[in-house]
Structures are given as structure tokens and as C-alpha cells.
Design an enzyme around this catalytic site. Structure first.
Site, short mmCIF file in Angstrom:
data_model
loop_
_atom_site.label_atom_id
_atom_site.label_comp_id
_atom_site.label_asym_id
_atom_site.label_seq_id
_atom_site.Cartn_x
_atom_site.Cartn_y
_atom_site.Cartn_z
N LYS A 123 0.85 -1.15 0.07
CA LYS A 123 0.01 -0.01 0.12
C LYS A 123 0.87 1.32 0.12
O LYS A 123 2.08 1.00 0.34
CB LYS A 123 -1.05 0.09 1.16
CG LYS A 123 -0.16 0.06 2.65
CD LYS A 123 -1.04 0.08 3.80
CE LYS A 123 -1.06 1.76 4.02
NZ LYS A 123 0.25 2.07 4.69
N LYS B 50 -0.27 -10.44 10.77
CA LYS B 50 0.11 -10.48 12.02
C LYS B 50 -0.69 -11.81 12.83
O LYS B 50 -1.79 -12.18 12.53
CB LYS B 50 -0.54 -9.17 13.07
CG LYS B 50 0.18 -7.94 12.43
CD LYS B 50 -0.39 -6.92 13.38
CE LYS B 50 0.34 -5.48 12.70
NZ LYS B 50 1.48 -5.12 13.52
N GLU C 70 -0.84 4.61 17.94
CA GLU C 70 0.66 4.57 18.04
C GLU C 70 1.21 5.59 18.56
O GLU C 70 0.41 6.87 18.72
CB GLU C 70 1.20 4.81 16.31
CG GLU C 70 0.78 3.73 15.47
CD GLU C 70 0.97 3.93 14.06
OE1 GLU C 70 2.13 3.20 13.86
OE2 GLU C 70 0.42 4.54 13.39
N HIS D 89 -5.61 -1.21 6.57
CA HIS D 89 -5.59 -2.12 8.11
C HIS D 89 -6.98 -2.06 8.83
O HIS D 89 -7.43 -3.17 9.05
CB HIS D 89 -4.48 -1.65 8.83
CG HIS D 89 -3.39 -1.29 8.10
ND1 HIS D 89 -2.74 -2.25 7.27
CD2 HIS D 89 -2.55 -0.52 8.37
CE1 HIS D 89 -1.48 -1.86 7.01
NE2 HIS D 89 -0.96 -0.72 7.42
N LYS E 84 -1.66 8.93 15.30
CA LYS E 84 0.09 8.77 15.58
C LYS E 84 0.08 9.74 16.74
O LYS E 84 -0.89 10.68 17.34
CB LYS E 84 0.71 9.70 14.49
CG LYS E 84 0.53 9.14 13.29
CD LYS E 84 1.57 8.07 13.00
CE LYS E 84 1.45 7.34 11.48
NZ LYS E 84 1.88 6.29 11.53
C1 BG6 Z 1 1.84 1.25 8.04
C2 BG6 Z 1 1.56 2.59 8.01
O1 BG6 Z 1 1.32 0.89 6.98
O2 BG6 Z 1 1.68 0.80 9.30
C3 BG6 Z 1 2.25 3.37 8.99
O3 BG6 Z 1 1.91 3.38 6.98
C4 BG6 Z 1 2.04 2.69 10.43
O4 BG6 Z 1 1.89 4.70 9.33
C5 BG6 Z 1 2.24 1.07 10.31
O5 BG6 Z 1 3.14 3.30 11.41
C6 BG6 Z 1 1.84 0.64 11.54
O6 BG6 Z 1 2.28 -0.83 11.63
P1 BG6 Z 1 2.53 -1.66 12.90
O7 BG6 Z 1 2.82 -3.04 12.32
O8 BG6 Z 1 3.67 -1.19 13.50
O9 BG6 Z 1 1.27 -1.60 13.72
#
Ligand code: BG6
Length: 490
Positions: A148, A182, A216, A240, A339
Site C-alpha cells: 500500500k 499479524k 501509535e 488495515h 499517531k
Molecule cells: C503502516 C503505516 O502501514 O503501518 C504506518 O503506513 C504505520 O504509518 C504502520 O506506522 C503501523 O504498523 P504496525 O505493524 O507497527 O502496527
């Protein structure tokens, strides 16, 4: 506990963007781990391609550094076997340099699986596929892997998919959504469809609402340039979070066959209640982080990081989504992601309805409704909140306790990164955990009007202080419905 490892077929994996961040952080470490576990056969090779001029030895040094940083404890024997598999060719994605060398390097190996991994900006998907086709590199066993963002709206996604589809058949296209790789996300399917317990209750009659949170604590950092063109809706929700929603909401597929699973996910996406300008204003909240504190230190706001005081890009989004079908009518799915939130935590919370009638005296205390929490990260696990009698004498007093299953504690195995599973599935040709083209289209069909409503309204996103749970409007949004976000579980 020993895990079962089945060796995959011999392959040539051609990685475009081989010196980029994804290869460094994810692809090389994932491949090393699979090699260390004995899943990669002797006759498997990895061909790194990027614009940079480099020798094979330089690329092996690059890979060694990536593995030292992201794997840590390297086994000498595995490392040298792994490095032996690597070669490097300088290739211009949108020019002719390097393509003949690439063709020569895979020539005579038409029988092995040939996978092209495009770890590059989507602008190059079309040009690279076109050259792969023009150089006759698409064998019967070929596959292409793309990351993506697949487009920035429905129309651009369509154009990208068409460019790829001009060279590869749909069964050869692997659209990665790493959330599907995951462990706990796959566990969601095991939980739902390998247990008789949940399915009879998994509907509007018994479930009050569902929450999906992907929070996050990091900011956009060095990715501000890309991120500002995307925002949280395109970066996280369109892919996601909607994929998680699909796995929670889909009907039991006939089997784990790729199309059975994807057909069911598609039905959910199509049943999402469409939003117009009015509902987008009522049912979504956009936020953007301001300076604050994260992990104990002061951090700048998004606009300072981006160095553009005028950006309206959202770094947080909360949405109340609804699925218009018999199973889920009037069960809200509250989605949120952002974020620079207070913590890094991803979880799915399924809140059951209250019991219909209490037989207990008021002194027994309040009876909380059951709640199933599926924790994706960190500390993957599943927790069921149930009511029990408070132990000991003193009459009947009730209390809520968790039936707790932490996977790390229960099984003493390393939790594999999503890319390990997904890359091996590419080689095996198993598309179950990859997005089909019509799923991507359906997700955009729901997302596009929301983005459009935001653009038309020209309203700035609500500010929130870094290190908090997002704008207060997101809290107000769910509380208006008499519900609240869960922040204190597991
Ligand atoms: C990515 C996004 O697809 O997924 C990022 O572009 C994000 O912005 C990341 O930080 C999060 O992935 P994970 O596996 O750390 O939860």
C-alpha cells in the site's frame, strides 16, 4: 514449543527498492528468520534491485547491517548461507538500465517460483510491471507483490490495478496488507471459526458494539512528506482497519481458500453504510497532533515536523461505522487510529449486551456486561471479561475478572513478524491473506465520500496534544451514544 516448518518451493525473489527502508527493516530480516528456521530451500535466491550502483558484496554488507540492527543475535552459519543467496543489479524502474542483466540473471530458471516484490513508491508500479512484461519475465510461476498505498482514491487505485493487470493475472497479484499477517489477526479467524462458543452470540442480538483501535505513540518523523499526501484515513483506515473490521464482521467462509475468505470480506465492505457530507460530519472526527510529550520527552507538533503551517492532513481519525445487514444492523463499529497517542496499542473490543434480568440484590454490586478483547500488539492475547462471585465469606458480591490468555506467556515461541508469514505465502501462492482487487475498490468506495466531505468542508482537523488519546471530540462522539472508549484493559 517446537513449531512445524514446511520448506517452500525453490524461488527467485526479485526485490525492487532493495536498498530502501522496507527491505532494511522488514524484508531482509523476515527472509533471514525463515532461512534460520529451515523454510527456505537451497535453491532459492534473492536478487536486490534499485537505482544505486552497488556490487553484490556491497549489497551483502547492506544486508548484514540490516540484520544486525533488526534481528540481533545472528547465527554465523545461517548468516553466510543467507548472504550467499543475495545478488544485486542496479536497475532503473522507469528506464532501460539493468533490465537485460536482470533478465539474464533469471534466465533458465523458468521452473522455479519467480516473485517480483515492488517495495517502491506506487508511482513505479506501472512502469516496473510494464518492463517486466516487455522483457518477457512473466513465467507461469510468476507473482508480483505490491505494498500500500494502492491509490489515493478509487480512481487512482483503478488505474494502478489496471497497469498491473495488463501484465499479471489477478491470481498472480499479491496486495500486501501487513496487518493480515499479524499472528493475532489470524487468531481472530481461529477464535471465531474453530470454536463453537462465539458464533451463536456473534450478532446484533448479543453484541452492543465493537471498537477497533490502532494507536501509535510515534509521530510521522521522517515520513512527513508521504504522510501529508495520505493522512490517517488513507494510511490506516482504508486498508488495515477495514480489514480488521471485515474479519470481525464477515460470515463464516466455506473454507480457508483465498476466494472463500475474500468473498466474505467483500460482502462486509459492500454492506458498510455509505456516508454523505452530513453523516461524515456527524460520524467522523479528524485530529492533528500539537506539540506535547511522548515517552517522557517533549515532541514537536505535526505542523512543525512538516514545516507547513497550512496542512489539514489528519494524524488521527475516529469513525462510527455501521454495517447494513441482518447480522450487524444497529451495532456500531467505532474505529480510531492516530499517531502520537498516549500508548502503542492495537486492540479489538467486542462489547456484549447486558444480561436481560438480574437475580442479585443491589448489594451484590453492578453487573458489567461481558467483553472480549483481542489484543494485537503489544503483548498479543485474548481476554474475556466475566462476572464471578467475590471469593470468600461475606455474602454474594459480584466482581468482574478477566479470563486471560497472553500468547507470549502461554506459548514459549518467538512471535514472527507479519512479513515472514506473508512472504512465504507469496512463494506458496496462497492469496488468503492478501487483498483482492475488488476489496480494494470496495474499501475506496466507502472512504472516498468521507475524504470528499472533509475536503469540501475546509474545516481544519481538531488539535490534540501529543501523548494524549486524541481530540476531545472523539471522546464526545462515542459518549453521545452512552458508550466509552476502552483504555485500561489488559
Ligand atoms: C503502516 C503505516 O502501514 O503501518 C504506518 O503506513 C504505520 O504509518 C504502520 O506506522 C503501523 O504498523 P504496525 O505493524 O507497527 O502496527
Amino acid at each position: 514449543m517446537a513449531t512445524r516448518v514446511i520448506e517452500v518451493a525453490p524461488f527467485d525473489l526479485v526485490v525492487f527498492g532493495a536498498t530502501g527502508d522496507l527491505a532494511h527493516r522488514k524484508l531482509l530480516p523476515a527472509l533471514y528468520h525463515r532461512d534460520a528456521d529451515g523454510q527456505i530451500p537451497d535453491d532459492a535466491r534473492i536478487v536486490g534491485c534499485s537505482r544505486r550502483d552497488m556490487s553484490d558484496a556491497d549489497y551483502r554488507a547492506f544486508a548484514t547491517q540490516a540484520l544486525e540492527e533488526h534481528v540481533g543475535d545472528l547465527e554465523r552459519e545461517t548468516l553466510s548461507r543467507f548472504l550467499e543467496r543475495l545478488t544485486y543489479i542496479a536497475v532503473d524502474a522507469a528506464g532501460e538500465r539493468g533490465w537485460n542483466e536482470l533478465a539474464a540473471s533469471v534466465e533458465g530458471r523458468e521452473d522455479v517460483v519467480r516473485a517480483f516484490y515492488l517495495a517502491v513508491s506506487p508511482d513505479f508500479f506501472g512502469p516496473i510491471c510494464q518492463r517486466i512484461g516487455a522483457h518477457g519475465l512473466v513465467t507461469e510461476n510468476a507473482r508480483v507483490v505490491i505494498e500500500k498505498p494502492i491509490g489515493k482514491d478509487g480512481a487512482s487505485a483503478k488505474a494502478l490495478n489496471e497497469a498491473i493487470g495488463a501484465v499479471f493475472r489477478e491470481e498472480q497479484v499479491f496486495r500486501i496488507d501487513h496487518y493480515l499477517g499479524k499472528e493475532t489477526v489470524q487468531n481472530l479467524m481461529a477464535l471465531r471459526f474453530a470454536n463453537a462458543l462465539f458464533e451463536p452470540l456473534w450478532n446484533a442480538a448479543h453484541i452492543d458494539h465493537v471498537q477497533i483501535t490502532v494507536a501509535e505513540s510515534i509521530g510521522v518523523g521522517g515520513r512527513a512528506g508521504y504522510y501529508d499526501t495520505a493522512g490517517a484515513m488513507r494510511d490506516m483506515v482504508q486498508n488495515h482497519i477495514l480489514q480488521l473490521l471485515c474479519l470481525v464482521a464477515m460470515e463464516p467462509p466455506e473454507s480457508m481458500d483465498a476466494d472463500s475468505v475474500r468473498d466474505e470480506k467483500l460482502k462486509v465492505l459492500k454492506a458498510l453504510k455509505p456516508m454523505d457530507a452530513d453523516s461524515a460530519t456527524r460520524l467522523t472526527v479528524r485530529g492533528q497532533y500539537r506539540a506535547g510529550a511522548s515517552a517522557g520527552g517533549a515532541v514537536p507538533g505535526y505542523l512543525e515536523e512538516l514545516d507547513d503551517p497550512g496542512s489539514h492532513t489528519e494524524t488521527f481519525v475516529a469513525v462510527k461505522a455501521e454495517i447494513a445487514n441482518w447480522r450487524w444492523a444497529n451495532v456500531p463499529f467505532y474505529l480510531r487510529t492516530g499517531k502520537r497517542l498516549a500508548d502503542r496499542v492495537s486492540e479489538i473490543v467486542v462489547q456484549f449486551r447486558p444480561i436481560p434480568h438480574s437475580i442479585f440484590e443491589a448489594e451484590a454490586g453492578e453487573i458489567a456486561s461481558n467483553r472480549l478483547v483481542i489484543r494485537l500488539q503489544p503483548d498479543e492475547g485474548v481476554r474475556m471479561q466475566v462476572m464471578i462471585k467475590d471469593p470468600g465469606p461475606g455474602g454474594m458480591r459480584l466482581r468482574q475478572v478477566p479470563l486471560d490468555m497472553s500468547f507470549a506467556r502461554a506459548f514459549n515461541v518467538r512471535n514472527p513478524d507479519a512479513y515472514e508469514r506473508l512472504i512465504m505465502d507469496v512463494i506458496r501462492g496462497n492469496q488468503t491473506l492478501f487483498m483482492r482487487r475488488d476489496e480494494v475498490d470496495a474499501a475506496w468506495t466507502w472512504v472516498d465520500p468521507i475524504l470528499e466531505a472533509w475536503t469540501t468542508s475546509r474545516e481544519a482537523p481538531k488539535g490534540y496534544t501529543a501523548g494524549t488519546w486524541g481530540p476531545s471530540a472523539a471522546i464526545a462522539r462515542i459518549e453521545r451514544d452512552g458508550r466509552t472508549w476502552f483504555e485500561d484493559l489488559i
